[in-house]
Design an enzyme around this catalytic site. Structure first.
Site, PDB file in Angstrom:
ATOM      1  N   LYS A 123       1.950   2.163  -5.078  1.00 45.85           N
ATOM      2  CA  LYS A 123       2.551   1.613  -6.307  1.00 45.85           C
ATOM      3  C   LYS A 123       1.659   1.872  -7.520  1.00 45.85           C
ATOM      4  O   LYS A 123       2.146   2.191  -8.604  1.00 45.85           O
ATOM      5  CB  LYS A 123       2.769   0.094  -6.154  1.00 45.85           C
ATOM      6  CG  LYS A 123       3.700  -0.286  -5.012  1.00 45.85           C
ATOM      7  CD  LYS A 123       3.773  -1.782  -4.817  1.00 45.85           C
ATOM      8  CE  LYS A 123       2.494  -2.419  -4.315  1.00 45.85           C
ATOM      9  NZ  LYS A 123       2.101  -2.084  -2.948  1.00 45.85           N
ATOM     10  N   GLY A 176      -4.582  -4.211  -3.798  1.00 47.60           N
ATOM     11  CA  GLY A 176      -5.561  -3.164  -4.070  1.00 47.60           C
ATOM     12  C   GLY A 176      -4.765  -1.934  -4.463  1.00 47.60           C
ATOM     13  O   GLY A 176      -4.124  -1.317  -3.615  1.00 47.60           O
ATOM     14  N   HIS A 177      -4.744  -1.627  -5.743  1.00 51.06           N
ATOM     15  CA  HIS A 177      -3.920  -0.516  -6.247  1.00 51.06           C
ATOM     16  C   HIS A 177      -4.834   0.616  -6.696  1.00 51.06           C
ATOM     17  O   HIS A 177      -5.700   0.422  -7.546  1.00 51.06           O
ATOM     18  CB  HIS A 177      -3.035  -0.996  -7.401  1.00 51.06           C
ATOM     19  CG  HIS A 177      -2.014  -2.021  -6.968  1.00 51.06           C
ATOM     20  ND1 HIS A 177      -1.110  -2.598  -7.814  1.00 51.06           N
ATOM     21  CD2 HIS A 177      -1.758  -2.549  -5.744  1.00 51.06           C
ATOM     22  CE1 HIS A 177      -0.349  -3.435  -7.134  1.00 51.06           C
ATOM     23  NE2 HIS A 177      -0.728  -3.430  -5.877  1.00 51.06           N
ATOM     24  N   ASP A 216       0.808  -1.227   0.000  1.00 51.62           N
ATOM     25  CA  ASP A 216       0.000   0.000   0.000  1.00 51.62           C
ATOM     26  C   ASP A 216       0.836   1.270   0.000  1.00 51.62           C
ATOM     27  O   ASP A 216       0.418   2.310   0.516  1.00 51.62           O
ATOM     28  CB  ASP A 216      -0.966   0.019   1.207  1.00 51.62           C
ATOM     29  CG  ASP A 216      -1.921  -1.153   1.179  1.00 51.62           C
ATOM     30  OD1 ASP A 216      -2.270  -1.602   0.078  1.00 51.62           O
ATOM     31  OD2 ASP A 216      -2.316  -1.617   2.268  1.00 51.62           O
ATOM     32  N   GLN A 230       1.955  -6.062  -3.161  1.00 52.51           N
ATOM     33  CA  GLN A 230       2.457  -6.235  -1.785  1.00 52.51           C
ATOM     34  C   GLN A 230       3.764  -5.446  -1.615  1.00 52.51           C
ATOM     35  O   GLN A 230       3.946  -4.449  -2.288  1.00 52.51           O
ATOM     36  CB  GLN A 230       2.633  -7.723  -1.432  1.00 52.51           C
ATOM     37  CG  GLN A 230       1.317  -8.494  -1.296  1.00 52.51           C
ATOM     38  CD  GLN A 230       0.686  -8.875  -2.624  1.00 52.51           C
ATOM     39  OE1 GLN A 230       1.319  -9.462  -3.470  1.00 52.51           O
ATOM     40  NE2 GLN A 230      -0.589  -8.562  -2.806  1.00 52.51           N
ATOM     41  N   GLY A 286       0.028  13.997  -2.938  1.00 48.48           N
ATOM     42  CA  GLY A 286      -1.403  13.745  -3.093  1.00 48.48           C
ATOM     43  C   GLY A 286      -1.597  12.567  -4.021  1.00 48.48           C
ATOM     44  O   GLY A 286      -0.644  12.093  -4.641  1.00 48.48           O
TER      45      GLY A 286
END
Ligand code: GDP
Ligand code: IMO
Ligand code: MG
Length: 426
Positions: A16, A40-41, A13, A224, A416
């Site tokens: 990436k 979860g990207h 997290d 990951q 951001g």
């Protein structure tokens, strides 16, 4: 440099997806090589937020080849739902290809993942995403898994799925005392998935190899992070694949000479979701402030992420085990107003010994106390900055100090989630 690996250097997290999306502007190919829908990207573009699980983060570019390599474990129902969701938002998945060697996550994998987690006591629970990642890789290593090739060959699939499913039903009923699965229904459902995915199957090894030799720019998208690697992470509180840079050659079916650059992605602090050691974890109001300001809640499970200070011991380790050539540091904006900033420079054992290398055993790690250096914080809202030089002096000093402590060039700084909030550092 035609090919770049983008690898997480903490516990996942790190942002990436955002970095891949930015670099994909100049790439022709984006490849996932490990993990599955535990990832979860997040990609933000034009105010739209896309949360990608198995689909590579280059998908917003219609001409970019998006490849799912042999090292990925694919949940076909989840992948198709993701593709349908993208298509419904006007994003074409015509350029998405899956390697026939990739393993299929079958319904028994998440079921066994959950049953195994529930059977563990609190001290040994891994806190997996319960997507069946570990059980699927177990079957792969045990040589009883089903692959995408099987899925798209109905007669082969029917036979293999029945044999595998019957064995899993024995495990589920006899070991865990749970209800058996309805194999007929599962096989019919998956035959349907196979029919839909058949037109997206191609030899990813050939596509990557040929693209590289044609001089096309290739991005390998890590899922990951380094500390979640099966070998190099905080075992057993890890995932079951190899997120480190070395995993990309194996997971996409090409030789390591096809990787030219390795870009690490870190946050300006540290987070972790799931169980396991985390030396710089904060349990106080500063930790909660970082969680709230950084919206640190899991992309996949919604679980609150554990938060803590930047750990340069981990980063130096990541530089070494991945062979990093550069580093991107995200979420600097989150640290505005949290007060003085701390960075862990070493660990101290109870006998006073200082460790500057990440220890290989959890038992040693449990005894480690972080040694901190304090750096003045900042209060300015930096999310509107559009160049590194626009950042306040305190922010630039923080980044320079991280760079010195990590021993790796920091070339990008995130202020951001949007594409334009990535500051390139000369
Ligand atoms: P990934 O799994 O490494 O792709 O990262 P995730 O998408 O799971 O989590 C990173 C989160 O941070 C996402 O919500 C991103 O939109 C967000 N993000 C990425 N970079 C920045 C940044 O520089 N600042 C802020 N505030 N958010 C960021
Ligand atoms: P991205 O790609 C953060 C963690 C889980 C758990 C451990 C094992 O978005 O950075 P698993 O389901 O893989 O068997 O869970 O790994 N984990 C992640 N943490 N980001 C991820 O992916 C993760 N994928 C798995 O929370 O601790
Ligand atoms: Mg994520």
């Amino acid at each position: 440099m035609p090919s770049k690996v983008v690898v997480g250097v903490q516990w996942g997290d790190e942002g990436k997806g955002k970095i891949i999306d930015i670099l994909a502007q100049e790439a022709q190919v984006v490849v996932r090589a490990q993990g599955g829908n535990n990832a979860g990207h997040t990609v933000e573009q034009g105010g739209e937020v896309y949360k990608l699980r198995t689909v590579p983060s280059g998908i917003l570019y219609p001409d970019t080849l998006c490849l799912i390599g042999n090292g990925v474990v694919v949940n076909p129902g989840s992948l198709l739902a993701e593709m349908d969701g993208l298509e419904a938002r006007g994003i074409s998945c015509a350029n998405l290809w899956i390697d026939p060697r990739a393993h299929v996550i079958m319904p028994w994998h998440p079921l066994i993942d959950g049953l195994a987690e529930d059977a563990r006591d609190e001290a040994h629970r891994i806190g997996t995403t319960r997507n069946g990642i570990g059980p699927c890789y177990m079957d792969k290593a045990e040589r009883s898994g089903l692959r995408i090739w099987d899925l798209v060959h109905e007669e082969v699939f029917r036979k293999k799925a029945r044999i595998a499913g019957e064995e899993k039903n024995r495990l589920i009923t006899k070991l865990y005392g749970a209800q058996p699965m309805d194999l007929d229904a599962i096989i019919e459902e998956y035959v349907g998935y196979g029919k839909r995915l058949a037109s997206h199957v191609a030899d990813v090894s050939v596509l990557v190899y040929n693209s590289y030799n044609e001089g096309k720019k290739i991005l390998f998208e890590g899922a990951q992070g380094t500390l979640l690697d099966l070998d190099m992470g905080t075992y057993p509180f890890v995932t079951s694949s190899h997120p480190v840079a070395g995993g990309f050659a194996i997971g996409s079916g090409v030789g390591p000479r096809m990787i030219d650059e390795v870009i690490g992605v870190a946050k300006a602090y540290t987070t972790r979701v799931g169980e396991g050691p985390f030396p710089t974890e904060l349990f106080d109001e500063v930790g909660q402030l970082i969680r709230d300001k950084g919206h640190e809640y899991g992309t996949v499970t919604g679980r609150p992420r554990r938060t803590g200070w930047f750990d340069a011991v981990i980063l130096r380790y990541a530089v070494r085990v991945n062979g990093l050539t550069q580093l991107a540091v995200n979420k600097l904006d989150t640290l505005a107003g949290v007060g003085d900033l701390k960075v862990c420079t070493a660990y101290e054992l109870p006998d006073g010994t200082r460790l500057t290398e990440y220890p290989e055993s959890l038992e040693v790690l449990a005894d480690c106390k972080p040694v901190y250096e304090t750096i003045p914080g900042f209060t300015e809202d930096i999310s509107g900055c559009r160049s590194f030089d626009e950042l306040p002096e305190s922010c630039r000093s923080y980044i320079a100090e991280l760079e010195r402590l990590c021993g790796c060039r920091i070339t990008m700084v995130g202020v951001g989630p949007a594409r334009e909030q990535n500051l390139v550092r000369a």
